[in-house]
Write an enzyme that holds these catalytic residues in place. Structure first.
Site, PDB file in Angstrom:
ATOM      1  N   TRP A 194       0.834  -1.221   0.000  1.00 33.33           N
ATOM      2  CA  TRP A 194       0.000   0.000   0.000  1.00 33.33           C
ATOM      3  C   TRP A 194       0.852   1.249   0.000  1.00 33.33           C
ATOM      4  O   TRP A 194       0.465   2.277  -0.547  1.00 33.33           O
ATOM      5  CB  TRP A 194      -1.011  -0.032   1.148  1.00 33.33           C
ATOM      6  CG  TRP A 194      -1.892  -1.221   1.007  1.00 33.33           C
ATOM      7  CD1 TRP A 194      -1.950  -2.302   1.825  1.00 33.33           C
ATOM      8  CD2 TRP A 194      -2.803  -1.499  -0.077  1.00 33.33           C
ATOM      9  NE1 TRP A 194      -2.832  -3.227   1.322  1.00 33.33           N
ATOM     10  CE2 TRP A 194      -3.360  -2.758   0.162  1.00 33.33           C
ATOM     11  CE3 TRP A 194      -3.180  -0.796  -1.224  1.00 33.33           C
ATOM     12  CZ2 TRP A 194      -4.300  -3.343  -0.704  1.00 33.33           C
ATOM     13  CZ3 TRP A 194      -4.099  -1.371  -2.087  1.00 33.33           C
ATOM     14  CH2 TRP A 194      -4.639  -2.627  -1.821  1.00 33.33           C
TER      15      TRP A 194
ATOM     16  N   ASP B 145      -2.394   6.170   6.427  1.00 33.67           N
ATOM     17  CA  ASP B 145      -3.406   5.275   5.869  1.00 33.67           C
ATOM     18  C   ASP B 145      -3.812   4.328   7.005  1.00 33.67           C
ATOM     19  O   ASP B 145      -3.041   3.461   7.404  1.00 33.67           O
ATOM     20  CB  ASP B 145      -2.786   4.507   4.694  1.00 33.67           C
ATOM     21  CG  ASP B 145      -3.749   3.506   4.071  1.00 33.67           C
ATOM     22  OD1 ASP B 145      -4.840   3.282   4.635  1.00 33.67           O
ATOM     23  OD2 ASP B 145      -3.402   2.941   3.018  1.00 33.67           O
TER      24      ASP B 145
ATOM     25  N   LYS C 129     -13.237  -2.340   6.087  1.00 33.60           N
ATOM     26  CA  LYS C 129     -12.556  -3.327   6.937  1.00 33.60           C
ATOM     27  C   LYS C 129     -13.050  -3.212   8.377  1.00 33.60           C
ATOM     28  O   LYS C 129     -13.594  -4.149   8.923  1.00 33.60           O
ATOM     29  CB  LYS C 129     -11.047  -3.124   6.870  1.00 33.60           C
ATOM     30  CG  LYS C 129     -10.521  -3.339   5.461  1.00 33.60           C
ATOM     31  CD  LYS C 129      -9.108  -2.864   5.290  1.00 33.60           C
ATOM     32  CE  LYS C 129      -8.745  -2.811   3.829  1.00 33.60           C
ATOM     33  NZ  LYS C 129      -8.826  -4.112   3.156  1.00 33.60           N
TER      34      LYS C 129
HETATM   35  N1  PMP Z   1      -4.622   0.853   2.086  1.00 35.28           N
HETATM   36  C1  PMP Z   1      -4.712  -0.265   2.837  1.00 35.28           C
HETATM   37  C2  PMP Z   1      -3.914  -0.359   4.090  1.00 35.28           C
HETATM   38  C3  PMP Z   1      -5.548  -1.305   2.425  1.00 35.28           C
HETATM   39  O1  PMP Z   1      -5.631  -2.420   3.159  1.00 35.28           O
HETATM   40  C4  PMP Z   1      -6.299  -1.172   1.244  1.00 35.28           C
HETATM   41  C5  PMP Z   1      -7.282  -2.218   0.776  1.00 35.28           C
HETATM   42  N2  PMP Z   1      -7.026  -3.502   1.034  1.00 35.28           N
HETATM   43  C6  PMP Z   1      -6.154  -0.016   0.491  1.00 35.28           C
HETATM   44  C7  PMP Z   1      -5.327   0.987   0.961  1.00 35.28           C
HETATM   45  C8  PMP Z   1      -6.929   0.191  -0.771  1.00 35.28           C
HETATM   46  O2  PMP Z   1      -8.212   0.490  -0.412  1.00 35.28           O
HETATM   47  P1  PMP Z   1      -9.420   0.678  -1.427  1.00 35.28           P
HETATM   48  O3  PMP Z   1      -9.703  -0.662  -2.002  1.00 35.28           O
HETATM   49  O4  PMP Z   1     -10.490   1.207  -0.529  1.00 35.28           O
HETATM   50  O5  PMP Z   1      -8.989   1.672  -2.459  1.00 35.28           O
END
Ligand code: PMP
Length: 361
Positions: free
Chosen positions: A101, A171, A195
């Site tokens: 990420w 994040d 989540k």
């Molecule tokens: N950041 C983290 C820490 C994540 O776990 C995720 C999704 N698994 C994301 C960003 C991406 O999120 P989204 O699918 O809502 O764009």
């Protein structure tokens, strides 16, 4: 009706009480004769929901008045672009690399800024959070970006980097509301809801108001400016009304059970149960170094990969689903977010013990 134990990383399990409440209000929300899904976002019916949801989040996270709360679309992934576009001043971003990420955040930021990787644990396969004691923060950094809980790798920050006064952007997609945080230490907190909060479709942004600027990166689309959404209280265009309502129900539920402090107590208890078992197991091995272990996403493996596959399949047959590790890591991952009950983790550990007995001599 039977509900299984859902260990998916997201979208993820939600509190049963909240789902029941939503089901009860599906056809007729509080005597209005319609579902929240059917309401105009400009109606008082919905603006009341939005206001209450925002107020409840402010209360739960103790968010100071000089911070705005926004409910946006586009997922956390859109924030990888919105952050650099909106905080762009000197055109320099510092990022601490802890997995996929942050790699995505880095790649997006690079389109608009010079990016400095000020720490990384990539060489060690991201099994820990890098050492933060000797960070060099770029003098002209517009922000320092971290992913505070790494959903895929199962690591988390236990201390925050000293950003030398630069705005810290976090994040928190896979940890928001799982434990108390001091919001005043951050410039921006963002999290996809799917989540630890509600359904997919809404992203929560908590931003210090002085970081909401008109003067953003040239050519930034209207929808990608924090100012656009701030001025219209998250309703510049049609907001994700139903996901916002669902988040609101989860916030009320959290308040009822004792808030984020109580949630944190429960989360630590669940994680301890699972890690304690993993640490003494002869079959399963936890992957993450002790000092960096997430209490939300627990990753582990077996020495023989095929045995892990059998475990995942047999666990699913027992009603324990979503245990497959992320495809980039392999092995197994149990996501034990707020809504996963202690009973769910006990059921998982119980099954792991039985499986271990069967497969070790
Ligand atoms: N950041 C983290 C820490 C994540 O776990 C995720 C999704 N698994 C994301 C960003 C991406 O999120 P989204 O699918 O809502 O764009």
């Amino acid at each position: 009706m039977s509900r299984i134990y859902n260990f998916f990383a997201g979208p993820a399990t939600l509190p049963k009480e909240v789902l029941k409440e939503a089901a009860g209000e599906m056809l007729d929300y509080k005597g209005y004769g319609m579902s929240v899904m059917e309401m105009s976002h400009r109606s008082k019916m919905f603006t009341d929901i939005l206001k209450e949801t925002k107020d409840d989040l402010r209360e739960l996270m103790d968010i100071p008045e000089n911070y705005e709360i926004l409910f946006l679309q586009g997922g956390a992934t859109t924030q990888f672009a919105m952050v650099p576009l909106n905080l762009h001043d000197n055109g320099v971003a510092d990022i601490i690399m802890t997995g996929r990420w942050t790699e995505k955040a880095r790649d997006e930021a690079k389109k608009y800024m010079d990016v400095n990787i000020i720490a990384t644990s990539e060489d060690e396969g991201y099994v820990r959070i890098p050492d933060l004691s000797d960070l060099t923060i770029s003098e002209d950094a517009d922000f320092v970006h971290i992913c505070q809980n790494n959903t895929i790798r199962g690591t988390r920050f236990y201390e925050l980097p000293d950003t030398k006064g630069k705005p810290l952007v976090s994040d928190m997609s896979s940890m928001i509301l799982s434990e108390p945080v001091d919001v005043s230490k951050y410039g921006i907190i963002y999290a996809g809801a799917q989540k630890n909060v509600g359904p997919a479709g809404v992203t929560i942004i908590i931003i210090r108001k002085d970081l909401i600027k008109d003067d953003v990166y040239e050519g930034t689309p209207t929808m990608l400016k924090y100012m656009t959404h701030h001025k219209k209280d998250s309703a510049y265009n049609t907001p994700p009304t139903y996901p916002i309502y669902m988040c609101g129900l989860v916030f009320k539920h959290l308040k009822k059970i004792g808030g984020v402090k109580e949630m944190h107590r429960r989360n630590k208890k669940k994680a301890k149960l699972l890690y304690d078992y993993l640490d003494q197991s002869d079959l399963f091995t936890p992957i993450v170094e002790k000092k960096s272990r997430s209490i939300m996403n627990v990753v582990f493996k077996t020495d023989v990969e095929a045995l892990g596959q059998t475990f995942i399949k047999e666990a699913a047959d027992e009603g324990l689903i979503g245990l497959k590790g992320h495809r980039s890591v392999g092995g197994m991952r149990a996501s034990i977010y707020n809504a996963m009950t202690l009973e769910g983790v006990k059921a998982l550990v119980g099954f792991m013990e039985r499986f271990e007995k069967e497969h070790t001599s």
